[in-house]
Design a protein around this motif. Structure first.
Motif, mmCIF file in Angstrom:
data_model
loop_
_atom_site.group_PDB
_atom_site.id
_atom_site.type_symbol
_atom_site.label_atom_id
_atom_site.label_comp_id
_atom_site.label_asym_id
_atom_site.label_seq_id
_atom_site.Cartn_x
_atom_site.Cartn_y
_atom_site.Cartn_z
ATOM 1 N N GLN A 255 10.058 -21.111 -35.179
ATOM 2 C CA GLN A 255 10.343 -22.442 -35.704
ATOM 3 C C GLN A 255 11.843 -22.645 -35.870
ATOM 4 O OE1 GLN A 255 8.233 -24.939 -36.129
ATOM 5 N NE2 GLN A 255 6.533 -23.661 -35.394
ATOM 6 N N LYS A 256 12.515 -21.607 -36.385
ATOM 7 C CA LYS A 256 13.963 -21.703 -36.549
ATOM 8 C C LYS A 256 14.660 -21.873 -35.203
ATOM 9 C CE LYS A 256 14.363 -19.080 -40.874
ATOM 10 N NZ LYS A 256 14.853 -17.833 -41.500
ATOM 11 N N LYS A 257 14.152 -21.130 -34.201
ATOM 12 C CA LYS A 257 14.738 -21.244 -32.861
ATOM 13 C C LYS A 257 14.515 -22.636 -32.293
ATOM 14 C CE LYS A 257 14.713 -16.390 -31.466
ATOM 15 N NZ LYS A 257 14.144 -15.386 -30.520
ATOM 16 N N LEU A 258 13.298 -23.202 -32.537
ATOM 17 C CA LEU A 258 13.018 -24.558 -32.063
ATOM 18 C C LEU A 258 13.963 -25.554 -32.718
ATOM 19 C CD1 LEU A 258 9.092 -24.606 -32.014
ATOM 20 C CD2 LEU A 258 10.635 -24.640 -30.036
ATOM 21 N N ILE A 259 14.141 -25.398 -34.038
ATOM 22 C CA ILE A 259 15.053 -26.290 -34.766
ATOM 23 C C ILE A 259 16.482 -26.120 -34.251
ATOM 24 C CG2 ILE A 259 16.080 -26.772 -37.026
ATOM 25 C CD1 ILE A 259 13.355 -25.964 -38.252
ATOM 26 N N GLU A 260 16.878 -24.841 -34.064
ATOM 27 C CA GLU A 260 18.227 -24.572 -33.560
ATOM 28 C C GLU A 260 18.407 -25.137 -32.157
ATOM 29 O OE1 GLU A 260 18.710 -20.404 -33.873
ATOM 30 O OE2 GLU A 260 18.969 -20.402 -36.060
ATOM 31 N N ASN A 261 17.344 -24.989 -31.322
ATOM 32 C CA ASN A 261 17.419 -25.536 -29.957
ATOM 33 C C ASN A 261 17.528 -27.053 -29.989
ATOM 34 O OD1 ASN A 261 17.305 -23.055 -28.690
ATOM 35 N ND2 ASN A 261 15.075 -23.049 -28.534
ATOM 36 N N ALA A 262 16.741 -27.680 -30.911
ATOM 37 C CA ALA A 262 16.815 -29.132 -31.034
ATOM 38 C C ALA A 262 18.225 -29.560 -31.465
ATOM 39 C CB ALA A 262 15.782 -29.625 -32.047
ATOM 40 N N LYS A 263 18.771 -28.842 -32.454
ATOM 41 C CA LYS A 263 20.140 -29.131 -32.896
ATOM 42 C C LYS A 263 21.127 -28.924 -31.756
ATOM 43 C CE LYS A 263 19.601 -28.013 -37.813
ATOM 44 N NZ LYS A 263 20.008 -27.077 -38.897
ATOM 45 N N LEU A 264 20.894 -27.844 -30.987
ATOM 46 C CA LEU A 264 21.778 -27.544 -29.867
ATOM 47 C C LEU A 264 21.695 -28.631 -28.809
ATOM 48 C CD1 LEU A 264 23.721 -25.474 -28.650
ATOM 49 C CD2 LEU A 264 21.762 -24.343 -27.602
ATOM 50 N N ASN A 265 20.441 -29.109 -28.549
ATOM 51 C CA ASN A 265 20.262 -30.179 -27.562
ATOM 52 C C ASN A 265 20.961 -31.454 -28.014
ATOM 53 O OD1 ASN A 265 18.751 -28.609 -25.810
ATOM 54 N ND2 ASN A 265 16.802 -29.159 -26.766
ATOM 55 N N ARG A 266 20.806 -31.762 -29.336
ATOM 56 C CA ARG A 266 21.490 -32.949 -29.856
ATOM 57 C C ARG A 266 23.007 -32.806 -29.739
ATOM 58 N NH1 ARG A 266 17.534 -32.804 -33.985
ATOM 59 N NH2 ARG A 266 19.008 -31.846 -35.436
ATOM 60 N N LEU A 267 23.466 -31.611 -30.064
ATOM 61 C CA LEU A 267 24.900 -31.351 -29.967
ATOM 62 C C LEU A 267 25.381 -31.471 -28.528
ATOM 63 C CD1 LEU A 267 27.493 -30.505 -31.395
ATOM 64 C CD2 LEU A 267 26.837 -28.118 -31.050
ATOM 65 N N GLU A 268 24.576 -30.911 -27.608
ATOM 66 C CA GLU A 268 24.941 -31.006 -26.190
ATOM 67 C C GLU A 268 24.951 -32.455 -25.723
ATOM 68 O OE1 GLU A 268 22.165 -28.524 -24.189
ATOM 69 O OE2 GLU A 268 23.292 -26.663 -24.561
ATOM 70 N N GLN A 269 23.938 -33.258 -26.212
ATOM 71 C CA GLN A 269 23.889 -34.668 -25.849
ATOM 72 C C GLN A 269 25.101 -35.405 -26.393
ATOM 73 O OE1 GLN A 269 21.521 -35.813 -23.788
ATOM 74 N NE2 GLN A 269 22.681 -37.721 -23.714
ATOM 75 N N GLN A 270 25.437 -35.082 -27.665
ATOM 76 C CA GLN A 270 26.628 -35.698 -28.259
ATOM 77 C C GLN A 270 27.882 -35.311 -27.490
ATOM 78 O OE1 GLN A 270 26.553 -34.435 -32.337
ATOM 79 N NE2 GLN A 270 24.909 -35.830 -32.928
ATOM 80 N N GLN A 271 27.924 -34.035 -27.098
ATOM 81 C CA GLN A 271 29.085 -33.572 -26.330
ATOM 82 C C GLN A 271 29.164 -34.275 -24.976
ATOM 83 O OE1 GLN A 271 28.483 -29.325 -26.308
ATOM 84 N NE2 GLN A 271 29.805 -29.006 -28.087
ATOM 85 N N LYS A 272 27.974 -34.469 -24.347
ATOM 86 C CA LYS A 272 27.956 -35.181 -23.059
ATOM 87 C C LYS A 272 28.411 -36.623 -23.239
ATOM 88 C CE LYS A 272 24.333 -32.511 -20.731
ATOM 89 N NZ LYS A 272 22.952 -32.538 -20.184
ATOM 90 N N THR A 273 27.865 -37.291 -24.289
ATOM 91 C CA THR A 273 28.265 -38.675 -24.568
ATOM 92 C C THR A 273 29.765 -38.753 -24.820
ATOM 93 O OG1 THR A 273 26.092 -39.108 -25.556
ATOM 94 C CG2 THR A 273 27.869 -40.647 -26.083
ATOM 95 N N MET A 274 30.254 -37.823 -25.634
ATOM 96 C CA MET A 274 31.684 -37.772 -25.921
ATOM 97 C C MET A 274 32.487 -37.502 -24.656
ATOM 98 S SD MET A 274 33.898 -38.134 -28.328
ATOM 99 C CE MET A 274 32.931 -37.953 -29.817
ATOM 100 N N PHE A 275 31.936 -36.645 -23.787
ATOM 101 C CA PHE A 275 32.623 -36.318 -22.545
ATOM 102 C C PHE A 275 32.748 -37.552 -21.654
ATOM 103 C CE2 PHE A 275 32.156 -35.139 -18.032
ATOM 104 C CZ PHE A 275 33.333 -34.430 -17.857
ATOM 105 N N PHE A 276 31.598 -38.254 -21.478
ATOM 106 C CA PHE A 276 31.631 -39.446 -20.620
ATOM 107 C C PHE A 276 32.492 -40.541 -21.238
ATOM 108 C CE2 PHE A 276 27.496 -37.690 -19.011
ATOM 109 C CZ PHE A 276 27.953 -37.435 -17.722
ATOM 110 N N ARG A 277 32.447 -40.618 -22.584
ATOM 111 C CA ARG A 277 33.301 -41.600 -23.260
ATOM 112 C C ARG A 277 34.772 -41.267 -23.033
ATOM 113 N NH1 ARG A 277 31.958 -42.166 -29.398
ATOM 114 N NH2 ARG A 277 29.972 -42.833 -28.457
#
Length: 358
Positions: A255-277
């Motif tokens: 469960q912790k890994k799933l939560i961490e992966n979800a956080k990581l995915n959100r972070l990666e998405q934010q990083q991608k959005t920030m990158f394209f911005r």
């Protein structure tokens, strides 16, 4: 360690895992190796052989690979070798147990440790299992005072084996004496509770030998009840407790890994959005710089062209004015010559008329 020696194995298990997580978070390799060793011992108590060995090996690996200070590394490795010797002795692998004791002696030399009390005790226990009772006593008895004044709680185990040796030698008086001492010390120090059911069982067997059947049945019943309480299937505290807690811990980790992966995915998405911005902003800035450069270049070129045109027109005007001036000069010269010629003609006429009049 307190919980594991006072029968509270569930709390001990939880405490070790919490300590392991914390030790990993601060990268304390010495404690990580120690906790793996303690978990191995807990699994060993519950006869989970494979998990016990796996955690002992993890302890050795952490010590060898990550503990940088030689003294701490050698001590950690020695402590795990010692536990492995004890573990294999209890499993009946006496040859392997002795090999680990030999490895301990090598570590003792590296640590400059000349006190072999614990190693001699383990070797004495092995001699007991091999029915070498006199050899066992020769190793154990000289260290009794050392343990009495330095590690009195260890005497629970020490006296239990002395009871075994004297029982094996048919010296039932001393056998009974040391078994009872071991039980008293376990109760006094609340230590080595996992040995207590075995001691009651062996004391019961001894009483059968000397025909004290009532005491024999009483001690055997105590052994059975305590075994059931500590390890048995009817125990509400410990029934498959390690498997249940392992499953729970693994599920929690998932469960912790799933939560961490979800956080990581959100972070990666934010990083991608920030990158394209940032890319868009960079492109916009570069485009603005390029357009500004083109405008500046155009204005500069236009100004240069206008200046060139002005200079050209100025040059043409100067040349034209020069031509006009030259023309005017020529016209003036021609007019002057004509006037001179006219004056000369008038003079000639005047002279002719003068001569004619005379």
């Amino acid at each position: 360690t307190l919980h594991s020696t006072t029968r509270n194995y569930p709390q001990s298990y939880d405490g070790y895992w919490e300590a392991l997580i914390y030790s990993k978070s601060i990268s304390d390799s010495t404690y990580i190796a120690k906790i793996y060793r303690k978990l191995g011992t807990l699994y060993s108590i519950f006869r989970r052989e494979e998990k016990a060995i796996r955690h002992y090996e993890l302890s050795l690996k952490v010590a060898r690979d990550f503990i940088k200070e030689p003294k701490k590394r050698h001590k950690s490795i020695n402590d795990t070798y010692y536990i492995l010797a004890s573990h294999h002795r209890e499993q009946g692998n006496y040859g392997l147990a002795e090999k680990y004791l030999d490895s301990c002696r090598i570590m003792y030399n590296k640590l400059s440790n000349n006190n072999y009390a614990f190693l001699d005790a383990e070797q004495g226990y092995i001699y007991n299992h091999l029915a070498k009772y006199d050899d066992a006593l020769n190793l154990l008895l000289p260290h009794e005072n050392y343990f009495k004044y330095t590690y009195p709680e260890y005497l629970v185990m020490f006296y239990s084996f002395l009871g075994d040796i004297y029982f094996g030698k048919s010296d039932y008086y001393n056998g009974e004496l040391y078994y009872i001492k071991a039980l008293e010390l376990s109760n006094k120090y609340q230590s080595h509770s996992n040995y207590v059911p075995k001691i009651y069982q062996k004391l019961g067997d001894l009483y059968f030998k000397i025909n004290k059947k009532e005491l024999a049945y009483k001690n055997l019943q105590l052994s059975k009840d305590l075994s059931e309480q500590l390890f048995g299937l009817r125990s509400t505290n410990n029934s498959d407790i390690l498997e249940i807690k392992d499953a729970f811990r693994i599920e929690n980790e998932k469960q912790k890994k799933l939560i961490e992966n979800a956080k990581l995915n959100r972070l990666e998405q934010q990083q991608k959005t920030m990158f394209f911005r940032n890319v868009a902003l960079t492109v916009s800035i570069l485009s603005l710089i390029l357009v500004s450069g083109i405008i500046v270049w155009y204005l500069h070129k236009r100004r240069k062209s206008e200046k060139q045109d002005f200079l050209t027109r100025q040059k043409l005007s100067t040349e034209k004015n020069a031509e006009i001036l030259a023309l005017k000069k020529r016209e003036l010269t021609s007019s002057t010559l004509q006037l001179i010629q006219k004056d000369e003609l008038i003079l000639d006429i005047k002279n002719t008329l003068y001569h004619l009049s005379n």
